[in-house]
Design a protein around this motif. Structure first.
Motif: not given
Length: 145
Positions: A11-27
């Motif tokens: 959960y924390r990792t997904i949260d950290n990833c989605l906070q980074n708006r400079f990258r597009k996150w695929t599944l």
């Protein structure tokens, strides 16, 4: 217990990833990030399953854990937070949470003055400041002794 801890790491990792708006996150990117985090924190060298990350995202979106994360899928491929300031660690406390914390603070105050609990005084003061800040929606106050 390890399963719960692993889920929290994801959960924390997904949260950290989605906070980074400079990258597009695929599944697939989220799966890789979660796998790397579990290896780093727990030494688990097994890849996180696609289904686990999808279930984690659904759990974060729901109110079961109180997150209600505004996770959107853009272009049927990329995951983002619709609120750019959202994070699961910035969730305000509910009135019930504040009530319980107030009771805990009152209980801990009873141990002030005992030599075994010398560090407790500072901790109780910090807890009271946080409770007051949440109730009044104001920043914590610095206390002087």
């Amino acid at each position: 217990m390890p399963v719960n801890r692993n889920a929290l790491i994801r959960y924390r990792t997904i949260d950290n990833c989605l906070q980074n708006r400079f990258r597009k996150w695929t599944l697939d990117d989220l799966i890789e990030a979660c796998s790397n985090a579990l290896y780093e924190f727990e030494g688990i060298d097994k890849c996180v399953s696609r289904r686990s990350v999808q279930a984690d995202i659904e759990m974060m979106r729901s109110d079961k854990l109180g997150y209600e994360a505004p996770i959107l899928v853009v272009d049927k491929k990329y995951y983002i937070y619709s609120d750019k300031n959202y994070s699961i660690i910035n969730i305000p406390l509910s009135n019930q949470d504040l009530k319980v914390l107030g009771e805990v603070s009152a209980l801990l105050k009873q141990f002030k003055g005992f030599s075994h609990f010398s560090d407790l005084t500072e901790m109780v003061s910090k807890l009271e400041d946080k409770i007051h800040a949440q109730k009044t929606h104001s920043p914590p106050v610095v206390r002087a002794e």
